[in-house]
Scaffold this active site. Structure first.
Site: not given
Ligand SMILES: NC(=O)c1ccc[n+]([C@@H]2O[C@H](COP(=O)([O-])OP(=O)(O)OC[C@H]3O[C@@H](n4cnc5c(N)ncnc54)[C@H](O)[C@@H]3O)[C@@H](O)[C@H]2O)c1
Length: 260
Positions: A156, A143
């Site tokens: 975070y 991130s």
């Molecule tokens: N959305 C943003 O703005 C953003 C920015 C930078 C980085 N990220 C990173 O991207 C990655 C994905 O995030 P996202 O935004 O797609 O979120 P999201 O919530 O849309 O997707 C996350 C997925 O992980 C699953 N999950 C959560 N906890 C879990 C667990 N304990 N065991 C199994 N599955 C689990 C959820 O059910 C979901 O399907 C993460 O590592 C996040 O830190 C996101």
């Protein structure tokens, strides 16, 4: 598009958001994918859409045995495992240390670090033998919070800095057989959830009023990412033919935080 033809990948958190976009991109590139996620309903939808290309385990990344089950299933169903993408994570709803109640700090820390850091280690540990055998590749989702303050709260941001350390250490430990890299998205239009109880205002990320507009205005490229915007970088780092000399590094996909 067959950059990942005949490759088998394990992707955590692949039922929604960025993980789901990576799952779909990998399939378009010719890969078979084993998904670990907590969301049974979304996993079933994915399975129904790609019956020949996906196998899945409904489980928790914090549980080593659930990760191990995914590796066993991938090998049973598709014959091997070449790629691990660690991606499931929780947010902290931007909570600064001053606003986390003392009685909630330890539990919030434990939950968030277990998912965001231990979850990735569990996946790597479970996949390691297969990846070593197949000269595989690991890609972990970081991130902009892995490098800069202010894009999340204290839990975070520190957890994502830990992921950068994890990438460097694992690249060192697992060389020369396995390459280990990261993709670092910035604000992305997803429903990313926060650790329970961290803030009474917490809600899924893209349900925050004006989230997309504010996130776009915070970066030089003036755009919030869609999950698909990041997926080519995962393909690039996962494929040995595309990035054979790259390990221990992170590619930024964040609209230009470094140029702010
Ligand atoms: N959305 C943003 O703005 C953003 C920015 C930078 C980085 N990220 C990173 O991207 C990655 C994905 O995030 P996202 O935004 O797609 O979120 P999201 O919530 O849309 O997707 C996350 C997925 O992980 C699953 N999950 C959560 N906890 C879990 C667990 N304990 N065991 C199994 N599955 C689990 C959820 O059910 C979901 O399907 C993460 O590592 C996040 O830190 C996101």
């Amino acid at each position: 598009m067959t950059i990942l033809k005949d490759k088998v990948a394990f992707i955590s958190g692949g039922a929604e958001g960025i993980g789901r976009a990576v799952v779909e991109r990998f399939i378009r590139e010719g890969a078979k994918v084993a998904v670990l996620d907590l969301n049974q309903e979304k996993l079933a939808q994915l399975q129904a859409r790609y019956p020949d290309d996906i196998c899945s385990v409904c489980g928790d990344v914090t549980n080593y045995s659930d990760n191990h089950k995914v590796v066993e299933l991938a090998v049973e169903r598709f014959g091997k495992l070449d790629i691990f993408v660690g991606n499931a994570a929780l947010f902290d709803f931007f909570a600064p240390l001053s606003r986390i109640a003392p009685e909630k700090l330890e539990a919030s820390f434990n939950k968030l670090f277990q998912v965001n850091v231990l979850g990735y280690m569990n996946g790597v540990k479970a996949a390691m033998d297969q990846l070593k055998q197949n000269h595989g590749s690991i890609v972990l989702t970081v991130s902009n919070s892995g490098f800069y303050p202010g894009g999340g709260g204290v839990l975070y941001v520190t957890s994502k800095h830990a992921v950068v350390g994890l990438i460097k250490q694992l690249a060192y430990e697992l060389a020369p057989e396995i390459r280990v890299n990261g993709v670092s998205p910035g604000a992305t239009d997803t429903e990313m959830k926060s650790v329970e109880g961290i803030s009474s205002k917490a809600r899924p990320l893209n349900h925050i009023p004006d989230f997309n507009e504010n996130a776009a205005n915070a970066v030089p490229l003036k755009k919030i990412a869609s999950p698909e915007d990041h997926t080519a970088l995962y393909v690039l780092l996962a494929a040995n033919e595309q990035s054979p000399m790259t390990t221990g590094t992170v590619i930024h996909s964040d609209g230009g935080w470094i140029a702010r």
